[in-house]
Design a protein around this motif. Structure first.
Motif, PDB file in Angstrom:
ATOM      1  N   TYR A 229       0.850  -1.190   0.000  1.00  0.00           N
ATOM      2  CA  TYR A 229       0.000   0.000   0.000  1.00  0.00           C
ATOM      3  C   TYR A 229       0.883   1.236   0.000  1.00  0.00           C
ATOM      4  O   TYR A 229       1.762   1.379   0.850  1.00  0.00           O
ATOM      5  CB  TYR A 229      -0.927   0.021   1.210  1.00  0.00           C
ATOM      6  CG  TYR A 229      -1.890   1.189   1.203  1.00  0.00           C
ATOM      7  CD1 TYR A 229      -2.964   1.223   0.320  1.00  0.00           C
ATOM      8  CD2 TYR A 229      -1.717   2.266   2.077  1.00  0.00           C
ATOM      9  CE1 TYR A 229      -3.852   2.290   0.307  1.00  0.00           C
ATOM     10  CE2 TYR A 229      -2.596   3.340   2.075  1.00  0.00           C
ATOM     11  CZ  TYR A 229      -3.664   3.348   1.177  1.00  0.00           C
ATOM     12  OH  TYR A 229      -4.526   4.417   1.157  1.00  0.00           O
ATOM     13  N   LEU A 230       0.655   2.116  -0.974  1.00  0.00           N
ATOM     14  CA  LEU A 230       1.402   3.353  -1.103  1.00  0.00           C
ATOM     15  C   LEU A 230       0.466   4.504  -0.763  1.00  0.00           C
ATOM     16  O   LEU A 230      -0.477   4.796  -1.511  1.00  0.00           O
ATOM     17  CB  LEU A 230       1.942   3.537  -2.530  1.00  0.00           C
ATOM     18  CG  LEU A 230       3.220   2.796  -2.922  1.00  0.00           C
ATOM     19  CD1 LEU A 230       3.101   1.290  -2.746  1.00  0.00           C
ATOM     20  CD2 LEU A 230       3.592   3.115  -4.372  1.00  0.00           C
ATOM     21  N   LEU A 231       0.688   5.152   0.369  1.00  0.00           N
ATOM     22  CA  LEU A 231      -0.104   6.307   0.767  1.00  0.00           C
ATOM     23  C   LEU A 231       0.374   7.527  -0.005  1.00  0.00           C
ATOM     24  O   LEU A 231       1.582   7.785  -0.091  1.00  0.00           O
ATOM     25  CB  LEU A 231       0.015   6.545   2.271  1.00  0.00           C
ATOM     26  CG  LEU A 231      -0.821   7.700   2.838  1.00  0.00           C
ATOM     27  CD1 LEU A 231      -2.312   7.404   2.711  1.00  0.00           C
ATOM     28  CD2 LEU A 231      -0.443   7.955   4.308  1.00  0.00           C
ATOM     29  N   LEU A 232      -0.572   8.295  -0.564  1.00  0.00           N
ATOM     30  CA  LEU A 232      -0.237   9.465  -1.370  1.00  0.00           C
ATOM     31  C   LEU A 232      -0.529  10.755  -0.607  1.00  0.00           C
ATOM     32  O   LEU A 232      -1.321  10.772   0.340  1.00  0.00           O
ATOM     33  CB  LEU A 232      -1.020   9.447  -2.686  1.00  0.00           C
ATOM     34  CG  LEU A 232      -0.836   8.197  -3.555  1.00  0.00           C
ATOM     35  CD1 LEU A 232      -1.722   8.273  -4.788  1.00  0.00           C
ATOM     36  CD2 LEU A 232       0.624   8.020  -3.948  1.00  0.00           C
ATOM     37  N   ASP A 233       0.096  11.852  -1.047  1.00  0.00           N
ATOM     38  CA  ASP A 233      -0.031  13.130  -0.343  1.00  0.00           C
ATOM     39  C   ASP A 233      -1.073  14.067  -0.940  1.00  0.00           C
ATOM     40  O   ASP A 233      -1.200  15.202  -0.514  1.00  0.00           O
ATOM     41  CB  ASP A 233       1.320  13.842  -0.296  1.00  0.00           C
ATOM     42  CG  ASP A 233       1.851  14.211  -1.685  1.00  0.00           C
ATOM     43  OD1 ASP A 233       1.144  13.947  -2.687  1.00  0.00           O
ATOM     44  OD2 ASP A 233       2.957  14.759  -1.773  1.00  0.00           O
ATOM     45  N   GLY A 234      -1.833  13.615  -1.933  1.00  0.00           N
ATOM     46  CA  GLY A 234      -2.805  14.474  -2.578  1.00  0.00           C
ATOM     47  C   GLY A 234      -2.261  15.189  -3.792  1.00  0.00           C
ATOM     48  O   GLY A 234      -3.018  15.773  -4.568  1.00  0.00           O
ATOM     49  N   LYS A 235      -0.943  15.124  -3.968  1.00  0.00           N
ATOM     50  CA  LYS A 235      -0.305  15.728  -5.129  1.00  0.00           C
ATOM     51  C   LYS A 235       0.386  14.683  -6.002  1.00  0.00           C
ATOM     52  O   LYS A 235       1.196  15.020  -6.852  1.00  0.00           O
ATOM     53  CB  LYS A 235       0.715  16.778  -4.682  1.00  0.00           C
ATOM     54  CG  LYS A 235       0.101  17.928  -3.894  1.00  0.00           C
ATOM     55  CD  LYS A 235       1.167  18.930  -3.465  1.00  0.00           C
ATOM     56  CE  LYS A 235       0.537  20.071  -2.659  1.00  0.00           C
ATOM     57  NZ  LYS A 235       1.573  21.051  -2.213  1.00  0.00           N
ATOM     58  N   GLY A 236       0.054  13.411  -5.744  1.00  0.00           N
ATOM     59  CA  GLY A 236       0.603  12.343  -6.558  1.00  0.00           C
ATOM     60  C   GLY A 236       1.930  11.807  -6.082  1.00  0.00           C
ATOM     61  O   GLY A 236       2.553  10.996  -6.775  1.00  0.00           O
ATOM     62  N   GLN A 237       2.388  12.191  -4.905  1.00  0.00           N
ATOM     63  CA  GLN A 237       3.649  11.698  -4.374  1.00  0.00           C
ATOM     64  C   GLN A 237       3.398  10.725  -3.221  1.00  0.00           C
ATOM     65  O   GLN A 237       2.411  10.848  -2.491  1.00  0.00           O
ATOM     66  CB  GLN A 237       4.524  12.861  -3.892  1.00  0.00           C
ATOM     67  CG  GLN A 237       4.887  13.852  -4.986  1.00  0.00           C
ATOM     68  CD  GLN A 237       5.658  13.203  -6.122  1.00  0.00           C
ATOM     69  OE1 GLN A 237       6.639  12.493  -5.900  1.00  0.00           O
ATOM     70  NE2 GLN A 237       5.213  13.447  -7.352  1.00  0.00           N
TER      71      GLN A 237
END
Length: 341
Positions: A229-237
């Motif tokens: 699972y890769l949590l994202l920061d809302g900006k695609g990172q």
């Protein structure tokens, strides 16, 4: 059931051979054997809808992948191993049980398909050539959307997912043939101009799908039988990454992923015509399987599409008997994350 050895898709494509890898209405049964059991012991028996393809003499196999519904409710499917001139993208009328060619060419090895929410075109991953190809919805106007190296290395793009703005997130299955954990997740902006490595050091990443809230990505790593699972920061990172699910697949390995409206994961299995279903906390909810003798000549369930807004699911299954569509009733309704990849 005999399982083909896992070898490089790229090398086999050069010789015209590929291995099995990836790359509605309520029809729930009243049979208590199908529905009464809960949790890991629950079995959902899929039903055959139709055979779409036969084994190609030129490549020695057929492999269906990437099911996705178009705006008219027709199902698009790719045949990874189709030779030049044979349908590489098919459109299926699931009600009439008919199919027709959407696209073919003389080089592509297409392992997934999805419609972009940005421009409405069909996007295909070409595993062998490291490219993303797009088509008009009717299959015309083929374009190379992206090609070339990313951070100094060419991709082996397997599956893809779109965010809500139409940017692409691609599972780059580098290192599969070598058994090296050098795979990546690559983000490509919706114009195809900028490609960024979001995660590396992955073990043959295959399935990729956003969670139901678009807060993170589920990514299956085929050679480790795990889902990260890769949590994202809302900006695609990516802000964090962890192993979320360890799949007890036996001889089978983790292929593509779909996610329904409740956030449940449908993990396809390479090496067994079945899917494992988990909730977002990693609890095993059910196993979808091809029943009885039919499973003996089918080797992999590569992917699934759930009818948008409904629960009828269509699973792509392939093996020595050919390429098939099987249906079952999903645990929740279909959304974009359960429609292609």
């Amino acid at each position: 059931m005999r399982r083909l050895p896992l070898r490089s898709l790229t090398a086999l494509a050069a010789t015209g051979l590929l291995v099995l890898t990836g790359c509605g209405t309520d029809t729930r049964s009243d049979d208590p054997q199908d529905t009464a059991a809960a949790g890991a012991d629950r079995t959902i028996r899929a039903q055959e809808l139709m055979r779409l393809t036969e084994v190609h003499p030129e490549t020695g196999m057929t492999l269906l992948e990437g099911p996705t519904f178009d705006a008219e409710g027709k199902l698009l499917v790719v045949d990874v191993t189709a030779p030049a001139g044979e349908p590489k993208v098919l459109r299926v009328d699931v009600r009439k049980k008919t199919s027709g060619q959407v696209h073919t060419d003389d080089r592509g090895t297409y392992t997934s398909a999805q419609f972009s929410p940005y421009d409405g075109r069909i996007y295909l991953t070409d595993f062998s050539h490291g490219e993303i190809i797009s088509l008009a919805p009717d299959g015309s106007d083929p374009r190379t959307f992206f090609s070339g190296e990313v951070d100094g290395a060419a991709m082996n793009p397997d599956d893809l997912a779109f965010d809500q703005d139409g940017n692409l997130y691609v599972s780059d299955s580098r290192g599969m043939s070598e058994g090296e954990a050098i795979g990546r997740v690559v983000r490509i902006d919706r114009e195809g101009k900028e490609a960024t490595v979001l995660a590396d050091g992955m073990a043959a990443p295959n399935g990729i799908s956003f969670d139901s809230k678009y807060r993170g990505l589920w990514v299956s790593e085929l050679t480790q039988n795990r889902v990260s699972y890769l949590l994202l920061d809302g900006k695609g990172q990516v802000t964090s990454r962890h192993t979320a699910i360890r799949v007890d697949g036996g001889i089978a390995q983790t292929d593509s992923i779909a996610v329904d409206a409740d956030g449940n994961l449908y993990q396809a299995l390479h090496g067994r015509p079945a899917m494992a279903v988990y909730d977002r906390h990693g609890e095993r909810l059910a196993t979808v399987e091809v029943p009885g003798r039919a499973a003996e000549k089918l080797q992999s369930a590569t992917n699934v599409a759930i009818t948008p807004g409904g629960t009828k699911a269509y699973m792509t299954v392939s093996g020595p008997a050919g390429g098939y569509l099987y249906t079952f009733d999903a645990l929740a309704r279909g959304v974009r994350q359960s429609n292609g990849g």
